[in-house]
Motif scaffolding. Structure first.
Motif, PDB file in Angstrom:
ATOM      1  N   LEU A  81       0.846  -1.185   0.000  1.00 42.36           N
ATOM      2  CA  LEU A  81       0.000   0.000   0.000  1.00 42.36           C
ATOM      3  C   LEU A  81       0.884   1.238   0.000  1.00 42.36           C
ATOM      4  O   LEU A  81       1.687   1.438   0.921  1.00 42.36           O
ATOM      5  N   LEU A  82       0.768   2.033  -1.033  1.00 41.01           N
ATOM      6  CA  LEU A  82       1.553   3.261  -1.168  1.00 41.01           C
ATOM      7  C   LEU A  82       0.608   4.449  -1.118  1.00 41.01           C
ATOM      8  O   LEU A  82      -0.252   4.603  -1.987  1.00 41.01           O
ATOM      9  N   GLU A  83       0.752   5.271  -0.087  1.00 43.24           N
ATOM     10  CA  GLU A  83      -0.066   6.470   0.008  1.00 43.24           C
ATOM     11  C   GLU A  83       0.556   7.583  -0.822  1.00 43.24           C
ATOM     12  O   GLU A  83       1.702   7.487  -1.271  1.00 43.24           O
ATOM     13  N   ASN A  84      -0.195   8.650  -1.027  1.00 47.32           N
ATOM     14  CA  ASN A  84       0.305   9.753  -1.848  1.00 47.32           C
ATOM     15  C   ASN A  84       1.598  10.334  -1.277  1.00 47.32           C
ATOM     16  O   ASN A  84       2.482  10.748  -2.026  1.00 47.32           O
ATOM     17  N   ASP A  85       1.716  10.358   0.063  1.00 48.24           N
ATOM     18  CA  ASP A  85       2.950  10.856   0.673  1.00 48.24           C
ATOM     19  C   ASP A  85       4.139   9.954   0.319  1.00 48.24           C
ATOM     20  O   ASP A  85       5.258  10.439   0.113  1.00 48.24           O
ATOM     21  N   ASP A  86       3.886   8.632   0.258  1.00 47.40           N
ATOM     22  CA  ASP A  86       4.950   7.701  -0.120  1.00 47.40           C
ATOM     23  C   ASP A  86       5.403   7.957  -1.550  1.00 47.40           C
ATOM     24  O   ASP A  86       6.602   7.933  -1.849  1.00 47.40           O
ATOM     25  N   LEU A  87       4.434   8.211  -2.420  1.00 52.35           N
ATOM     26  CA  LEU A  87       4.769   8.488  -3.816  1.00 52.35           C
ATOM     27  C   LEU A  87       5.567   9.784  -3.919  1.00 52.35           C
ATOM     28  O   LEU A  87       6.544   9.868  -4.675  1.00 52.35           O
ATOM     29  N   GLU A  88       5.141  10.789  -3.138  1.00 51.40           N
ATOM     30  CA  GLU A  88       5.839  12.083  -3.183  1.00 51.40           C
ATOM     31  C   GLU A  88       7.276  11.951  -2.678  1.00 51.40           C
ATOM     32  O   GLU A  88       8.200  12.538  -3.251  1.00 51.40           O
ATOM     33  N   GLU A  89       7.461  11.173  -1.608  1.00 48.99           N
ATOM     34  CA  GLU A  89       8.811  10.975  -1.067  1.00 48.99           C
ATOM     35  C   GLU A  89       9.736  10.339  -2.091  1.00 48.99           C
ATOM     36  O   GLU A  89      10.942  10.585  -2.095  1.00 48.99           O
ATOM     37  N   ARG A  90       9.174   9.517  -2.954  1.00 50.22           N
ATOM     38  CA  ARG A  90       9.973   8.821  -3.975  1.00 50.22           C
ATOM     39  C   ARG A  90      10.022   9.589  -5.287  1.00 50.22           C
ATOM     40  O   ARG A  90      10.504   9.089  -6.296  1.00 50.22           O
ATOM     41  N   GLY A  91       9.480  10.804  -5.266  1.00 54.01           N
ATOM     42  CA  GLY A  91       9.540  11.648  -6.454  1.00 54.01           C
ATOM     43  C   GLY A  91       8.629  11.207  -7.571  1.00 54.01           C
ATOM     44  O   GLY A  91       8.886  11.477  -8.744  1.00 54.01           O
ATOM     45  N   ILE A  92       7.515  10.551  -7.216  1.00 52.41           N
ATOM     46  CA  ILE A  92       6.575  10.058  -8.217  1.00 52.41           C
ATOM     47  C   ILE A  92       5.288  10.860  -8.138  1.00 52.41           C
ATOM     48  O   ILE A  92       4.725  11.064  -7.060  1.00 52.41           O
ATOM     49  N   THR A  93       4.811  11.331  -9.286  1.00 52.81           N
ATOM     50  CA  THR A  93       3.531  12.025  -9.368  1.00 52.81           C
ATOM     51  C   THR A  93       2.587  11.222 -10.237  1.00 52.81           C
ATOM     52  O   THR A  93       2.991  10.312 -10.963  1.00 52.81           O
ATOM     53  N   GLY A  94       1.311  11.597 -10.174  1.00 47.57           N
ATOM     54  CA  GLY A  94       0.339  10.946 -11.046  1.00 47.57           C
ATOM     55  C   GLY A  94       0.686  11.139 -12.506  1.00 47.57           C
ATOM     56  O   GLY A  94       0.451  10.268 -13.342  1.00 47.57           O
ATOM     57  N   LEU A  95       1.271  12.274 -12.809  1.00 43.05           N
ATOM     58  CA  LEU A  95       1.659  12.540 -14.187  1.00 43.05           C
ATOM     59  C   LEU A  95       2.779  11.611 -14.634  1.00 43.05           C
ATOM     60  O   LEU A  95       2.813  11.181 -15.782  1.00 43.05           O
ATOM     61  N   ASP A  96       3.708  11.296 -13.742  1.00 40.78           N
ATOM     62  CA  ASP A  96       4.761  10.337 -14.085  1.00 40.78           C
ATOM     63  C   ASP A  96       4.158   8.998 -14.473  1.00 40.78           C
ATOM     64  O   ASP A  96       4.604   8.344 -15.418  1.00 40.78           O
ATOM     65  N   LEU A  97       3.141   8.584 -13.741  1.00 37.26           N
ATOM     66  CA  LEU A  97       2.510   7.295 -14.010  1.00 37.26           C
ATOM     67  C   LEU A  97       1.829   7.287 -15.367  1.00 37.26           C
ATOM     68  O   LEU A  97       1.642   6.237 -15.982  1.00 37.26           O
ATOM     69  N   LEU A  98       1.455   8.473 -15.834  1.00 33.87           N
ATOM     70  CA  LEU A  98       0.816   8.561 -17.137  1.00 33.87           C
ATOM     71  C   LEU A  98       1.804   8.689 -18.284  1.00 33.87           C
ATOM     72  O   LEU A  98       1.501   8.310 -19.407  1.00 33.87           O
ATOM     73  N   SER A  99       2.986   9.223 -17.994  1.00 32.04           N
ATOM     74  CA  SER A  99       3.825   9.602 -19.131  1.00 32.04           C
ATOM     75  C   SER A  99       5.255   9.097 -19.100  1.00 32.04           C
ATOM     76  O   SER A  99       5.853   8.911 -20.157  1.00 32.04           O
ATOM     77  N   ASN A 100       5.826   8.902 -17.911  1.00 31.08           N
ATOM     78  CA  ASN A 100       7.257   8.615 -17.841  1.00 31.08           C
ATOM     79  C   ASN A 100       7.484   7.105 -17.752  1.00 31.08           C
ATOM     80  O   ASN A 100       7.583   6.535 -16.663  1.00 31.08           O
TER      81      ASN A 100
END
Length: 229
Positions: free
Chosen positions: A14-33
């Motif tokens: 389970l990865l919360e939004n804070d976990d994603l932010e700490e790892r430098g991941i945004t929703g946009l990254d998931l769509l494009s990178n």
């Protein structure tokens, strides 16, 4: 980040939004990178697979379930007779399938690709007709937050919006179809857009060729959906 070993072949993360932010991941990254997605999910696998029983298995599959709080990731190995059939249709095997699957989940694509292509072709044909008047603008944004702020304020009744990424900066093309609005409304919409972005020196054709199109046709609507207040 929370991890639960469901059984010897399945790990739930389970990865919360804070976990994603700490790892430098945004929703946009998931769509494009694409490359960043692959590195990210395999780094998560490396973190939770302390005994390396999954990392050393060629038949690792991922099930990704995006939600408002972040992501739920199911990592499985030794899936017998994997064929993508019913009941396993959300499972993706190996690195190559991760990117497209996440994009489909985040964009909630319920129609087949042929339907999407046909819709895009119809939109292109409409825009190429000389007797269909329209107004358009290409804007650059100092930050992605500025683009989100615009998307939350600007609701176009009839038009197209495309989001591009070029040299680490975001650009948006906003097109308003004039046959379904008035000059006054169109002027007001473009004035709102100019409050959040700056007129770009680049054309949409240039950005499409040399940049990366992150969101196509409905960028304003998609951004509002995935980046709520």
């Amino acid at each position: 980040m929370r991890m639960e070993k469901i059984d010897e072949n399945t790990i739930r993360v389970l990865l919360e939004n804070d976990d994603l932010e700490e790892r430098g991941i945004t929703g946009l990254d998931l769509l494009s990178n694409h490359k960043k997605i692959e590195r990210f999910f395999y780094s998560i696998l490396e973190e939770v697979d302390s005994e390396h029983t999954f990392a050393n298995n060629d038949a690792v599959t991922f099930q990704v379930l995006p939600n408002d709080q972040g992501l739920e990731l199911l990592i499985s190995k030794n899936m017998p007779n994997f064929d993508g059939g019913k009941g396993q249709s959300e499972m993706v095997q190996g690195k190559d399938g991760i990117t497209e699957y996440i994009k489909e989940q985040l964009l909630k694509r319920d129609t087949v690709q042929d339907d999407a292509t046909e819709e895009e072709d119809e939109m292109t044909a409409y825009m190429n007709q000389a007797d269909n008047p329209m107004k358009q603008i290409v804007l650059s944004f100092k930050s992605f937050d500025d683009w989100i702020a615009l998307a939350q304020q600007l609701h176009i009744e009839s038009g197209v919006s495309n989001l591009f990424l070029y040299k680490h900066q975001y650009y948006a093309q906003i097109i308003i179809f004039m046959e379904n609005t008035t000059e006054s409304f169109a002027r007001d919409d473009l004035a709102v857009a100019n409050e959040y972005g700056q007129k770009s020196e680049y054309t949409a054709a240039f950005l499409s060729e040399f940049g990366e199109k992150v969101m196509d046709n409905s960028a304003l609507e998609l951004t509002r959906y995935y980046f709520k207040h």
